[in-house]
Design an enzyme around this catalytic site. Sequence first.
Site, PDB file in Angstrom:
ATOM      1  N   TYR A 125       0.814  -1.214   0.000  1.00 58.46           N
ATOM      2  CA  TYR A 125       0.000   0.000   0.000  1.00 58.46           C
ATOM      3  C   TYR A 125       0.850   1.268   0.000  1.00 58.46           C
ATOM      4  O   TYR A 125       0.315   2.363   0.084  1.00 58.46           O
ATOM      5  CB  TYR A 125      -0.907   0.033   1.229  1.00 58.46           C
ATOM      6  CG  TYR A 125      -2.113  -0.849   1.103  1.00 58.46           C
ATOM      7  CD1 TYR A 125      -1.983  -2.224   1.110  1.00 58.46           C
ATOM      8  CD2 TYR A 125      -3.386  -0.307   0.980  1.00 58.46           C
ATOM      9  CE1 TYR A 125      -3.086  -3.048   1.002  1.00 58.46           C
ATOM     10  CE2 TYR A 125      -4.497  -1.125   0.867  1.00 58.46           C
ATOM     11  CZ  TYR A 125      -4.333  -2.482   0.873  1.00 58.46           C
ATOM     12  OH  TYR A 125      -5.429  -3.287   0.765  1.00 58.46           O
ATOM     13  N   LYS A 192       4.315 -14.280   5.313  1.00 59.98           N
ATOM     14  CA  LYS A 192       4.694 -15.269   4.298  1.00 59.98           C
ATOM     15  C   LYS A 192       6.228 -15.249   4.246  1.00 59.98           C
ATOM     16  O   LYS A 192       6.847 -15.011   3.190  1.00 59.98           O
ATOM     17  CB  LYS A 192       4.053 -14.884   2.951  1.00 59.98           C
ATOM     18  CG  LYS A 192       4.214 -15.925   1.865  1.00 59.98           C
ATOM     19  CD  LYS A 192       3.187 -17.020   1.913  1.00 59.98           C
ATOM     20  CE  LYS A 192       3.418 -18.037   0.807  1.00 59.98           C
ATOM     21  NZ  LYS A 192       2.620 -19.257   0.950  1.00 59.98           N
ATOM     22  N   ASP A 226      -1.346 -18.301   4.206  1.00 59.31           N
ATOM     23  CA  ASP A 226      -2.289 -19.220   3.540  1.00 59.31           C
ATOM     24  C   ASP A 226      -2.849 -20.231   4.555  1.00 59.31           C
ATOM     25  O   ASP A 226      -4.060 -20.492   4.592  1.00 59.31           O
ATOM     26  CB  ASP A 226      -1.656 -19.922   2.333  1.00 59.31           C
ATOM     27  CG  ASP A 226      -0.210 -20.298   2.546  1.00 59.31           C
ATOM     28  OD1 ASP A 226       0.351 -19.975   3.609  1.00 59.31           O
ATOM     29  OD2 ASP A 226       0.385 -20.939   1.658  1.00 59.31           O
ATOM     30  N   ASP A 250      -5.797  -6.644   5.241  1.00 61.88           N
ATOM     31  CA  ASP A 250      -6.953  -6.182   4.479  1.00 61.88           C
ATOM     32  C   ASP A 250      -7.784  -7.374   4.014  1.00 61.88           C
ATOM     33  O   ASP A 250      -9.002  -7.416   4.179  1.00 61.88           O
ATOM     34  CB  ASP A 250      -6.452  -5.380   3.275  1.00 61.88           C
ATOM     35  CG  ASP A 250      -7.587  -4.712   2.530  1.00 61.88           C
ATOM     36  OD1 ASP A 250      -8.617  -4.433   3.170  1.00 61.88           O
ATOM     37  OD2 ASP A 250      -7.457  -4.493   1.323  1.00 61.88           O
TER      38      ASP A 250
END
Length: 366
Positions: A125, A192, A226, A250
């Site tokens: 972002y 991640k 995930d 988000d």
Amino acid sequence: MARHSVTLIPGDGIGIETSAAMQEVVAASGAEIDWEVAEAGAQCMETQGTPLPESTIEAVKRNKVAIKGPITTPVGTGFRSVNVALRKTLNLFVCLRPVLSLPGAGGRYENVDLVIVRENSEDLYAGIEFEEGTPQALELIDFIDNAGLGSIRKDSGISIKPISITATQNIVRYAFEYALKHGRKKVTAVHKANIMKHSDGLFLREAREVAKEYEGRIEFEDRIVDAFCMNLVIDPGQFDVVVFPNLYGDIASDLAAGLVGGLGIAPGANIGKEYAVFEAVHGSAPDIAGKNLANPTAEILSAAMMLDHLGELDAASRIRAAVRSVYADGQCLTADIRRATGSDLPAATCSEFTHALVDALENLSL
Ligand code: NAI
């Protein structure tokens, strides 16, 4: 009870309807708020040549507290997100999104009570992007190639993902402090790091460092994003306070909202050291805007968070109690909730639902 001055940015799309509903409910809660209305968004772009006028930023700075409806962000072209600009300008580094089961709202689970703490200032972002084919994009691609870092197709667009030690420590510390203050037991950091070693890897490393300061007081764990998503869907009750870099936070917010009944009931806040801007998780919902169909619960629950922030705890709990009673009663609920519950009862309009809430608030005070 003290009077408070609050900046109200109704936004656009359904924001016009949900903000009006929110004001009615806050008035009925007994909280004394002087609203200072300020503009932002697409219409403002047409009339003032900017989607976020300086006067709106000044209004938030003056009152220190604002509540905002959603603002449409053109996809791909047009102006950049007003929300991102507001968060940056006011240094609102925390995005706080409580996710709580609301009986009668058609959620998949009855036991969800978790809090999403999303870093609000960096990650993908950051707004640092290179359009495909531009000299800067091609220069960057050459630089990466020449440095032996990898090969990127020449027709690629590129977005930069910065994750800093400073922002990570700030957001993770906020998550732990929130957990301590609200009697929560555990903080989960989501990342991640197995793939993005220098951005998410840094996030995980710094989260672990900050966690040491709270050892013995608040439990800490980490999850790969995930696997986190799968676990959230299977067993959301296992999560308590969950801290994320910006983008995963988000996405997880909408996923979590879906588990408890949808975007219509998911509140949120953007918080910094000096200012706080409260806003629902949902967007401007152009598909239903202007039709009196929107569910204003998310903005109303965001207002309850705002009243907590202002120290108006009684008014905030009365609003939450009224929301619970209208949902439990089930007679006057908006179309999104009728769909989520699979009910054949007629759907209430935004205004009918708002009146039911105001009635419920009046009955609570008897
Ligand atoms: P959205 O949240 O506006 O809508 C997604 C779906 O949920 C739509 O079918 C909509 O009708 C429904 N929905 C959302 N809120 C609802 C409510 N309160 N009551 C009943 N149904 C509701 O997301 P979308 O379509 O991706 O975005 C639309 C615009 O909103 C875009 O321009 C986007 O950039 C902007 N947006 C703005 C945000 C903000 O200002 N904080 C946050 C998210 C999106």
